[in-house]
Design an enzyme around this catalytic site. Structure first.
Site, PDB file in Angstrom:
ATOM      1  N   HIS A  99     106.160 -67.791 -37.130  1.00 38.41           N
ATOM      2  CA  HIS A  99     105.100 -66.948 -36.571  1.00 38.41           C
ATOM      3  C   HIS A  99     104.232 -66.354 -37.687  1.00 38.41           C
ATOM      4  O   HIS A  99     103.693 -65.259 -37.537  1.00 38.41           O
ATOM      5  CB  HIS A  99     105.680 -65.779 -35.768  1.00 38.41           C
TER       6      HIS A  99
ATOM      7  N   ASP B 102     101.032 -71.077 -35.285  1.00 40.34           N
ATOM      8  CA  ASP B 102     102.220 -71.911 -35.495  1.00 40.34           C
ATOM      9  C   ASP B 102     102.531 -72.777 -34.266  1.00 40.34           C
ATOM     10  O   ASP B 102     103.084 -73.869 -34.397  1.00 40.34           O
ATOM     11  CB  ASP B 102     103.433 -71.014 -35.756  1.00 40.34           C
ATOM     12  N   PHE B 103     102.206 -72.262 -33.069  1.00 40.49           N
ATOM     13  CA  PHE B 103     102.568 -72.972 -31.841  1.00 40.49           C
ATOM     14  C   PHE B 103     101.706 -74.212 -31.613  1.00 40.49           C
ATOM     15  O   PHE B 103     101.966 -75.007 -30.713  1.00 40.49           O
ATOM     16  CB  PHE B 103     102.437 -72.060 -30.608  1.00 40.49           C
ATOM     17  N   ILE B 104     100.676 -74.352 -32.410  1.00 41.33           N
ATOM     18  CA  ILE B 104      99.757 -75.462 -32.178  1.00 41.33           C
ATOM     19  C   ILE B 104     100.421 -76.803 -32.491  1.00 41.33           C
ATOM     20  O   ILE B 104      99.959 -77.848 -32.043  1.00 41.33           O
ATOM     21  CB  ILE B 104      98.451 -75.285 -32.985  1.00 41.33           C
TER      22      ILE B 104
ATOM     23  N   GLU C 249     101.633 -75.971 -23.987  1.00 35.44           N
ATOM     24  CA  GLU C 249     100.436 -76.078 -24.828  1.00 35.44           C
ATOM     25  C   GLU C 249      99.795 -77.460 -24.756  1.00 35.44           C
ATOM     26  O   GLU C 249      98.580 -77.594 -24.728  1.00 35.44           O
ATOM     27  CB  GLU C 249     100.752 -75.721 -26.282  1.00 35.44           C
TER      28      GLU C 249
END
Lengths: 323, 345
Positions: A129, A85-87, A60
């Site tokens: 998530h 959430d992955f940001i 990312e």
């Protein structure tokens, strides 16, 4: 008007904007052959080719940084982060780089970048998530924040976000993806910074975002015999259409904000602050924010429901606002 | 093929960086976050701690904030940037003056920026760590170690996207080489054959942390080979060695053959930040014997490329450029808060 899903509306917006402007490209995990894990990029590879539909390794920071650099030098990337959430893994690229470049460079650079990503819980995907992180980005100067609740809004706002010269954090909700709504056949855009009154009323203003818009509308219908509820969807948190919200509260005298993000330190507090500062004299009751409890999202559906505001919580909160 | 004019240009650029930075030392205060002459400030000064400075802009009109000097590393920035076009792009680190000057030669804009003036290249919004000159392809220093590395993939990607032969260069230190961003970027650049030069300036220290305790071995370049990226280690004090390595890498990038990693072994002659001297004066003295400017002057004399007098002339001319930049900066008005509204969204 055709009745299409929120996903299809976003997909349509991407098709239209990529056809309209060669500088627009999409980049992210699984976006090419699979058309995205959610289907937002369906058909783009076949129509626009691999040069403009860039499937990345799970990096990312790397690909969001690439997108920021490409935006600085003339392209208009649309990044997908699979879950909001992955940001956290590319937070530096969003917060320290994209958001600040225009000002740091004294206006020499612009960053026409869209980062779109689904958030929200209610899907039994547990703590990493299920979050709603929109308030983080609204707090960072230099970013626009878009939170569409309907297919119509998703299409029109995504198109405007892509055409905007500033970095835009565009947040969807996974439970909205398959929700259908009427969307015109012809092309349209919705300007960023214009709220939408989803339901008119005279006794209570409910400001809600994303999935909570629909929950608030259902609750308003259920209470229709007792309370006349107005539901305002800001649609964008930055810029925020304070005027529409304040106008509504001036009419009703009561404000309840319903959000899926935790109540503590959330964006609802900002709406309450603005209304309190601008329309204190009009308030007939203390404004209130109904949001999630401040706990990491547990997995079990029963526990999840205990965290996120449920229909009965919204009904109760609405009722409690009234004399 | 190196020509006489190239030698003069290389020397001129190295002097621009050196004399610019030597001069700006006069304009910043290093009393730390404390009141001048306070016991705390004295303690900080005597301990040579790294810190930034809090300066009274309005009354003194000089330089405040964190300033990271590049003195000692000039051969790296100049060796690489001397081969770039305005349409090529550079991203850099917090120690960005050298790269900025080598790429843009914009001394006026840089000095006025450091002094927080309207005439600064970013109107006073960027400062020492955030110099930008889009017209000359300089896409900024960066206050976040390693932040600049993925950003360089963007212009490289855009070049491939648009079918041009532009290249992008990212400069970072041994400190930045331990950030994960480098490895994500190397992998993407290799996968997509992006025209990027990864220039690692190994000056042996990340702030106060010696590379010796931050890396398992002496060399960083071999890491890039794991990604299939050609890697080369060069003497970063030798401008011609750097230039030769960059020349090959740039040609490869322009022809569509992807990225190259260059590790330049170098040394900063000053402290990490501000006016504190190097933490290891003895080691520093040894490295100063390999001053990139003096090494190149000797080489030019030995090869008959430039006479001593010609070299001195170049130095004198650069002195005048720096004087001019100082005069320009000092007459430029302090940045006007009224201009901030153009950044509101």
């Amino acid at each position: 008007m055709p009745n299409i899903t929120y996903l299809r509306a976003m997909n349509l917006a991407l098709h239209e904007e990529m056809a309209r402007d060669d500088r627009v490209f999409v980049i992210g995990e699984d976006v090419a052959d699979a058309g995205g894990v959610w289907g937002v990029q369906k058909g783009l590879l076949q129509k626009f080719g691999r040069n403009r539909v860039r499937q990345t390794p799970i990096s990312e920071s790397g690909f969001t940084g690439l997108a920021v650099g490409a935006a600085m030098t003339g392209l208009r990337p649309v990044v997908e982060i699979m879950y909001n959430d992955f940001i956290t893994t590319c937070m530096d690229m969003v917060v320290n780089q994209a958001a600040k470049l225009r000002t740091m460079s004294g206006g020499q650079l612009k960053v026409p970048l869209v980062i779109h990503t689904p958030g929200g819980g209610g899907t039994c995907e547990a703590a990493q998530h299920s979050q709603c992180l929109e308030a983080w980005f609204a707090h960072v100067p230099g970013l626009k924040v878009v939170v569409p609740s309907t297919p119509y809004d998703a299409r029109g706002l995504l198109k405007s976000a892509i055409r905007d010269d500033n970095p835009v954090y565009f947040m969807e909700h996974r439970l909205l993806y398959n929700m259908k709504g009427e969307v015109p056949r012809e092309e349209y855009t919705i300007p960023l910074g214009v709220a939408d009154v989803k339901r008119e009323g005279t006794d209570l203003t409910v400001v809600a975002t994303l999935l909570m818009v629909h929950k608030a509308l259902a609750a308003a219908d259920a209470l229709a015999d007792e309370v006349s509820v107005e539901v305002v969807d800001p649609r964008t948190l930055v810029p925020l259409d304070t005027e529409t919200i304040v106008q509504s509260v001036r009419k009703t005298g009561r404000l309840l904000v319903v959000q899926e993000a935790p109540t503590f330190g959330g964006f609802g507090s900002e709406i309450v602050r603005q209304v309190t500062e601008q329309a204190f004299d009009a308030l007939k009751a203390a404004p209130r924010v109904l949001g999630a409890k401040s706990l990491p999202m547990p997995f079990s559906p029963q526990l999840e429901k205990a965290i996120i505001p449920q229909d009965e919580d919204i009904l109760a909160a609405m009722g409690a606002m009234m004399p | 093929m190196l020509r006489r004019n190239d030698c003069a240009d290389l020397l001129r650029h190295m002097y621009r960086i050196r004399l610019f930075e030597e001069r700006l030392k006069r304009y910043y205060d290093y009393s730390g976050y404390f009141q001048q002459n306070s016991p705390e400030a004295e303690l900080e000064r005597s301990a040579g701690l790294l810190t930034s400075t809090l300066y009274d802009f309005a009354s003194k009109g000089m330089i405040g904030g964190a300033v990271h000097l590049y003195i000692g590393q000039e051969a790296v920035a100049v060796g690489v940037c001397s081969l770039l076009r305005d349409s090529d792009y550079v991203t850099s680190s917090h120690r960005d003056h050298g790269h900025f000057i080598a790429k843009t030669a914009n001394l006026r804009g840089a000095l006025a920026e450091l002094m927080g003036r309207e005439g600064g290249v970013c109107g006073g919004c960027g400062g020492s760590m955030h110099l930008y000159d889009r017209q000359h392809g300089f896409l900024g220093g960066n206050g976040i170690i390693g932040g600049q590395i993925p950003l360089a993939l963007g212009p490289a990607f855009a070049a491939r996207y648009n079918g041009t032969d532009q290249v992008a260069v990212t400069f970072f230190g041994d400190g930045g080489a331990n950030q994960g961003t480098l490895y994500e970027a190397l992998n993407l650049a290799a996968n997509w054959s992006l025209p990027v030069l990864f220039i690692c300036e190994n000056n042996l220290y990340a702030a106060t942390t010696p590379a010796a305790i931050a890396f398992p071995g002496p060399d960083i370049a071999p890491r890039a080979e794991g990604f299939g990226v050609p890697a080369i280690t060069v003497d970063g004090q030798d401008v011609l060695a750097v230039r030769a390595a960059a020349e090959e890498a740039i040609a490869r990038a322009r022809e569509g053959h992807g990225p190259t990693f260059i590790e330049a072994k170098t040394y900063r002659f000053e402290g990490h930040c501000g006016s504190a001297g190097h933490a290891d004066p003895e080691e520093c003295a040894l490295w100063r014997q390999r001053d990139p400017i003096e090494l190149f002057r000797s080489r030019c004399r030995a090869e008959g490329w430039l006479t001593e007098a010609e070299q001195d002339e170049i130095r004198t001319a650069v002195c005048a450029e720096v004087d001019d930049a100082v005069a320009f900066a000092l007459q430029s008005p302090l940045s006007d808060p009224r201009h901030l509204c153009r950044f509101e969204i």
